[in-house]
Each structure stands twice: as structure tokens, then as C-alpha cells.
Write a protein that holds these residues in place. Structure first.
Motif, PDB file in Angstrom:
ATOM      1  N   ILE A 188      37.359  37.291  40.204  1.00 55.38           N
ATOM      2  CA  ILE A 188      37.934  36.522  41.311  1.00 55.38           C
ATOM      3  C   ILE A 188      36.965  35.446  41.787  1.00 55.38           C
ATOM      4  CG2 ILE A 188      38.674  36.666  43.713  1.00 55.38           C
ATOM      5  CD1 ILE A 188      40.761  37.602  41.725  1.00 55.38           C
ATOM      6  N   LEU A 189      35.684  35.772  41.841  1.00 55.96           N
ATOM      7  CA  LEU A 189      34.688  34.802  42.299  1.00 55.96           C
ATOM      8  C   LEU A 189      34.571  33.612  41.340  1.00 55.96           C
ATOM      9  CD1 LEU A 189      31.824  37.157  43.558  1.00 55.96           C
ATOM     10  CD2 LEU A 189      33.311  35.700  44.957  1.00 55.96           C
ATOM     11  N   LEU A 190      34.851  33.831  40.066  1.00 59.88           N
ATOM     12  CA  LEU A 190      34.690  32.784  39.062  1.00 59.88           C
ATOM     13  C   LEU A 190      35.964  31.993  38.802  1.00 59.88           C
ATOM     14  CD1 LEU A 190      32.584  34.830  36.481  1.00 59.88           C
ATOM     15  CD2 LEU A 190      31.750  32.959  37.921  1.00 59.88           C
ATOM     16  N   ALA A 191      37.119  32.541  39.168  1.00 60.34           N
ATOM     17  CA  ALA A 191      38.397  31.930  38.814  1.00 60.34           C
ATOM     18  C   ALA A 191      38.858  30.931  39.861  1.00 60.34           C
ATOM     19  CB  ALA A 191      39.452  33.007  38.636  1.00 60.34           C
ATOM     20  N   SER A 192      39.635  29.950  39.398  1.00 58.86           N
ATOM     21  CA  SER A 192      40.278  28.978  40.277  1.00 58.86           C
ATOM     22  C   SER A 192      41.636  29.520  40.684  1.00 58.86           C
ATOM     23  CB  SER A 192      40.454  27.637  39.560  1.00 58.86           C
ATOM     24  OG  SER A 192      39.204  27.125  39.135  1.00 58.86           O
ATOM     25  N   VAL A 193      42.060  29.169  41.895  1.00 59.87           N
ATOM     26  CA  VAL A 193      43.342  29.668  42.393  1.00 59.87           C
ATOM     27  C   VAL A 193      44.496  28.922  41.758  1.00 59.87           C
ATOM     28  CG1 VAL A 193      44.795  29.972  44.417  1.00 59.87           C
ATOM     29  CG2 VAL A 193      42.332  30.403  44.565  1.00 59.87           C
ATOM     30  N   TYR A 262      35.840  34.449  26.633  1.00 60.39           N
ATOM     31  CA  TYR A 262      37.117  33.834  27.001  1.00 60.39           C
ATOM     32  C   TYR A 262      36.839  32.684  27.955  1.00 60.39           C
ATOM     33  CZ  TYR A 262      41.913  33.299  28.730  1.00 60.39           C
ATOM     34  OH  TYR A 262      43.149  32.798  29.065  1.00 60.39           O
ATOM     35  N   LYS A 263      37.211  31.480  27.556  1.00 61.38           N
ATOM     36  CA  LYS A 263      36.932  30.282  28.341  1.00 61.38           C
ATOM     37  C   LYS A 263      35.454  30.234  28.725  1.00 61.38           C
ATOM     38  CE  LYS A 263      41.536  29.176  30.088  1.00 61.38           C
ATOM     39  NZ  LYS A 263      42.388  28.869  31.240  1.00 61.38           N
ATOM     40  N   SER A 264      35.161  30.309  30.023  1.00 62.34           N
ATOM     41  CA  SER A 264      33.791  30.137  30.516  1.00 62.34           C
ATOM     42  C   SER A 264      33.111  31.448  30.857  1.00 62.34           C
ATOM     43  CB  SER A 264      33.810  29.233  31.751  1.00 62.34           C
ATOM     44  OG  SER A 264      34.649  29.798  32.760  1.00 62.34           O
ATOM     45  N   VAL A 265      33.683  32.585  30.412  1.00 63.68           N
ATOM     46  CA  VAL A 265      33.106  33.879  30.779  1.00 63.68           C
ATOM     47  C   VAL A 265      32.975  34.798  29.562  1.00 63.68           C
ATOM     48  CG1 VAL A 265      33.952  33.801  33.153  1.00 63.68           C
ATOM     49  CG2 VAL A 265      35.380  34.834  31.371  1.00 63.68           C
ATOM     50  N   ASP A 266      32.044  35.739  29.667  1.00 65.35           N
ATOM     51  CA  ASP A 266      31.930  36.838  28.723  1.00 65.35           C
ATOM     52  C   ASP A 266      32.487  38.089  29.398  1.00 65.35           C
ATOM     53  OD1 ASP A 266      30.873  35.481  26.578  1.00 65.35           O
ATOM     54  OD2 ASP A 266      28.788  35.971  27.051  1.00 65.35           O
ATOM     55  N   VAL A 267      33.464  38.713  28.734  1.00 68.26           N
ATOM     56  CA  VAL A 267      34.133  39.885  29.283  1.00 68.26           C
ATOM     57  C   VAL A 267      33.647  41.124  28.533  1.00 68.26           C
ATOM     58  CG1 VAL A 267      36.348  40.989  29.763  1.00 68.26           C
ATOM     59  CG2 VAL A 267      36.148  38.483  29.824  1.00 68.26           C
ATOM     60  N   SER A 268      33.000  42.044  29.235  1.00 66.50           N
ATOM     61  CA  SER A 268      32.514  43.281  28.628  1.00 66.50           C
ATOM     62  C   SER A 268      33.538  44.388  28.825  1.00 66.50           C
ATOM     63  CB  SER A 268      31.175  43.703  29.249  1.00 66.50           C
ATOM     64  OG  SER A 268      30.184  42.727  29.023  1.00 66.50           O
ATOM     65  N   PHE A 269      33.744  45.207  27.779  1.00 64.70           N
ATOM     66  CA  PHE A 269      34.668  46.333  27.891  1.00 64.70           C
ATOM     67  C   PHE A 269      34.218  47.452  26.964  1.00 64.70           C
ATOM     68  CE2 PHE A 269      36.214  43.788  24.395  1.00 64.70           C
ATOM     69  CZ  PHE A 269      36.678  44.698  23.461  1.00 64.70           C
ATOM     70  N   GLN A 276      41.660  54.730  27.405  1.00 63.22           N
ATOM     71  CA  GLN A 276      41.876  53.343  27.806  1.00 63.22           C
ATOM     72  C   GLN A 276      40.657  52.492  27.513  1.00 63.22           C
ATOM     73  OE1 GLN A 276      42.586  54.579  31.919  1.00 63.22           O
ATOM     74  NE2 GLN A 276      44.658  53.719  31.792  1.00 63.22           N
ATOM     75  N   LEU A 277      40.890  51.195  27.365  1.00 65.85           N
ATOM     76  CA  LEU A 277      39.791  50.256  27.291  1.00 65.85           C
ATOM     77  C   LEU A 277      39.534  49.726  28.698  1.00 65.85           C
ATOM     78  CD1 LEU A 277      40.648  48.311  24.003  1.00 65.85           C
ATOM     79  CD2 LEU A 277      38.879  50.039  24.345  1.00 65.85           C
ATOM     80  N   GLN A 278      38.308  49.818  29.138  1.00 69.42           N
ATOM     81  CA  GLN A 278      37.965  49.460  30.513  1.00 69.42           C
ATOM     82  C   GLN A 278      37.093  48.210  30.536  1.00 69.42           C
ATOM     83  OE1 GLN A 278      34.924  51.752  32.735  1.00 69.42           O
ATOM     84  NE2 GLN A 278      36.576  52.211  34.202  1.00 69.42           N
ATOM     85  N   ILE A 279      37.525  47.219  31.304  1.00 71.65           N
ATOM     86  CA  ILE A 279      36.723  46.017  31.517  1.00 71.65           C
ATOM     87  C   ILE A 279      35.664  46.357  32.541  1.00 71.65           C
ATOM     88  CG2 ILE A 279      36.727  43.617  32.300  1.00 71.65           C
ATOM     89  CD1 ILE A 279      39.666  43.469  31.401  1.00 71.65           C
ATOM     90  N   THR A 280      34.411  46.162  32.174  1.00 69.41           N
ATOM     91  CA  THR A 280      33.299  46.588  33.045  1.00 69.41           C
ATOM     92  C   THR A 280      32.552  45.429  33.685  1.00 69.41           C
ATOM     93  OG1 THR A 280      31.822  46.656  31.126  1.00 69.41           O
ATOM     94  CG2 THR A 280      32.957  48.696  31.732  1.00 69.41           C
ATOM     95  N   ALA A 281      32.682  44.212  33.122  1.00 67.50           N
ATOM     96  CA  ALA A 281      31.956  43.077  33.692  1.00 67.50           C
ATOM     97  C   ALA A 281      32.590  41.778  33.235  1.00 67.50           C
ATOM     98  CB  ALA A 281      30.486  43.110  33.274  1.00 67.50           C
ATOM     99  N   VAL A 282      32.543  40.781  34.113  1.00 64.54           N
ATOM    100  CA  VAL A 282      32.998  39.416  33.807  1.00 64.54           C
ATOM    101  C   VAL A 282      31.894  38.495  34.267  1.00 64.54           C
ATOM    102  CG1 VAL A 282      34.751  37.651  34.159  1.00 64.54           C
ATOM    103  CG2 VAL A 282      35.419  40.075  34.130  1.00 64.54           C
ATOM    104  N   VAL A 283      31.198  37.875  33.306  1.00 64.30           N
ATOM    105  CA  VAL A 283      29.989  37.112  33.613  1.00 64.30           C
ATOM    106  C   VAL A 283      30.133  35.676  33.117  1.00 64.30           C
ATOM    107  CG1 VAL A 283      27.494  36.994  33.299  1.00 64.30           C
ATOM    108  CG2 VAL A 283      28.634  39.229  33.401  1.00 64.30           C
ATOM    109  N   ALA A 284      29.739  34.729  33.944  1.00 69.07           N
ATOM    110  CA  ALA A 284      29.781  33.317  33.530  1.00 69.07           C
ATOM    111  C   ALA A 284      28.824  33.084  32.379  1.00 69.07           C
ATOM    112  CB  ALA A 284      29.421  32.430  34.721  1.00 69.07           C
ATOM    113  N   ILE A 285      29.240  32.243  31.450  1.00 70.62           N
ATOM    114  CA  ILE A 285      28.412  31.918  30.291  1.00 70.62           C
ATOM    115  C   ILE A 285      27.255  31.028  30.730  1.00 70.62           C
ATOM    116  CG2 ILE A 285      28.374  30.807  28.019  1.00 70.62           C
ATOM    117  CD1 ILE A 285      31.368  31.419  27.829  1.00 70.62           C
TER     118      ILE A 285
END
Length: 285
Positions: A188-193, A262-269, A276-285
Motif C-alpha cells: 500500500i505504501l508503494l502503490a498509487s491510488v 513485478y513492475k517496480s517491486v520484488d515480491v517475496s513468497f 498456500q503460497l504466502q506473500i511475505t514482503a513487497v520491496v521497492a527495487i
């Protein structure tokens, strides 16, 4: 084989007519077949193939065939030198990554021609500063993929209801994807509305030709697709991970982290005890 046949040039050189512009810049995470994930992406046409006249009539078709090049292939150098780069058999992920089949019985990227073929939905045709930009949905190509050809999809001949699909008779089973509270807050902090109007999803029943505002450029529209993270992208991220992009031989590993760009972020899971596959972090590149 006669001497005449042996002397023939068996290569074919095709021009690159454009490039695919997409949220995914790496192979990991990319859908293994078209239309499994409804990702919006674009084809940026190159001169002289970007003239609007070359696309007159295409707006009347809902889908298109795309011929493209696997440009991120990795080949074993020793094998390439011994067999001129030809790999007769491959291990499809659909068969667990262990069973070998003939390359021509697969859709493997390791092909003699290095060419891919996909049918995708044509969302619309954008005319940007006199140049053509095709907005498409459902591509299994990554960002920067060279485009070789585009043809309309014709339902009466391209749909074969009695076709058999060998070892892949049905779509792969999707996994449930969840996200931790901390990872969602990072997203949410990294995404545009807001979502850019020029490249937003639409539910039109057919494609159209659209002239964008004069202030828009091909570069700005491509940037939106490639890097601007939107609130709505969380659904696309989950859909991509639900396909389970992990190597087949590592799918039983729990709490082993994998990263999808994905786009400008690295998504860890990772895989958790519930299956289930769990998303654990979303970090800006």
C-alpha cells in the motif's frame, strides 16, 4: 540427402517489428501459457511498422496471434557446441520437471527457432503521436520481448473443438495465495491510488482505435505499464503467484523464499503448512 539439398540455406531471417512492454521483466513469474492471467501489457511498434495504416481493420478482431522471440534463453554451452544449439528433449514443468519429451511435443522456450506463438486479447489500438501502440491482455511474454509478426485470430478456423491436448488436457490447478499484514502494508505504501486512463483495464466487448491526449507519449505510456505500481496490481500479483512459478522439483519446500519481480517491486513468497503460497514482503527495487 542430395548435394543440392545440403547446399540450401536452411535459415530464415525475420525483422523485429516491435517490442512487448509489460510489468514482468524476468522469466520467473511469467505465465507459462497465454490467457492464464489477465495482465495488461502493450506492444510498441517500431518504424516503419508503426504506421496506423498497417492496422486498419484490426480493431474489428477481439484477439490476435503474436509471433515472438524467446530472448532470455539460457543454453548449456557444451551442449550447444556439440549439437549446434539443438536440444531434442525437454522436461516440461507440467510433468513435474523430471519426465522428458520431444521438444516438438512441447511449448518449451528451447526451440531451434527460438520463436514463441501466443493468442491474446486485443484491448484496443492506441495512436500516440502518429505511432501505434497495441494494448493487449493475457500475454505470456516478458518485458522487452521482440515481436516478429501479428495476425488476427479467426474463430471459425482457429477454434478446434475436437482437438486433443496430450499431457496438458486442462488448465493447471491454481494455489491459494495469501499475504501477510506487513507485506500488504508495504504494498500500500508503494502503490498509487489512481490508474492511468491511457492503459487501464476496460470491459469493452471489442477492441477499438483510440487517439490519446496530445500530452501523452509512447514513453510515458510504456512507463505506466512497466513500473507504476497500482492498488489494483495486488490482484495481478496474486494471480501470477497462484500459477506457482517455482521450479517443479522445489514445490514441496516449505518456508523457502522465492522472489518475483513485478513492475517496480520484488515480491517475496513461500509455501506454508496450509498448502498456500504466502506473500511475505513487497520491496521497492
Amino acid at each position: 540427402m542430395s548435394d543440392d539439398n545440403m547446399s540450401l540455406d536452411n535459415s530464415h531471417h525475420a525483422p523485429i517489428i516491435g517490442y512487448h512492454r509489460a510489468p514482468l521483466s524476468q522469466k520467473f513469474g511469467a505465465p507459462r501459457q497465454p490467457n492464464l492471467v489477465a495482465l495488461i501489457s502493450a506492444i510498441e511498434m517500431l518504424a516503419p511498422y508503426d504506421t496506423p495504416a498497417a492496422f486498419e481493420g484490426l480493431e474489428d478482431f477481439s484477439h490476435i496471434w503474436i509471433s515472438w522471440q524467446f530472448h532470455h534463453n539460457y543454453r548449456d554451452k557444451d551442449n550447444q557446441q556439440a549439437n549446434n544449439g539443438f536440444r531434442a528433449q525437454v522436461r516440461p514443468p507440467r510433468l513435474g520437471g523430471n519426465q522428458k519429451i520431444g521438444v516438438f511435443a512441447s511449448r518449451s522456450m528451447y526451440r531451434p527457432s527460438e520463436l514463441g506463438l501466443s493468442v491474446v486479447k486485443l484491448e484496443r489500438i492506441e495512436i500516440v503521436q502518429g505511432r501505434v501502440l497495441l494494448i493487449i491482455k493475457g500475454a505470456d511474454m516478458i518485458d522487452g520481448t521482440p515481436i516478429i509478426d501479428i495476425k488476427p485470430y479467426v474463430a471459425y478456423s482457429d477454434v478446434l473443438l475436437d482437438a486433443k491436448s496430450g499431457f496438458a488436457p486442462i488448465a493447471p490447478t491454481l494455489l491459494d495465495v495469501v499475504i501477510t499484514e506487513a507485506a500488504y502494508e508495504q504494498f500500500i505504501l508503494l502503490a498509487s491510488v489512481g490508474e492511468p486512463a491511457e492503459v487501464s483495464n476496460n470491459d469493452a466487448s471489442h477492441s477499438s482505435i483510440k487517439s490519446v491526449p496530445k500530452s501523452a507519449t509512447v514513453a510515458s505510456m510504456v512507463e505506466h505499464i512497466q513500473s507504476q505500481l497500482l492498488i489494483s496490481d495486488i490482484d495481478a500479483i496474486k494471480a501470477l503467484i497462484a500459477q506457482d512459478p517455482r521450479p517443479a522439483y522445489r514445490r514441496r519446500e516449505k518456508e523457502t523464499s522465492f522472489i518475483m519481480r513485478y513492475k517496480s517491486v520484488d515480491v517475496s513468497f513461500w509455501l506454508i503448512d496450509s498448502g498456500q503460497l504466502q506473500i511475505t514482503a513487497v520491496v521497492a527495487i
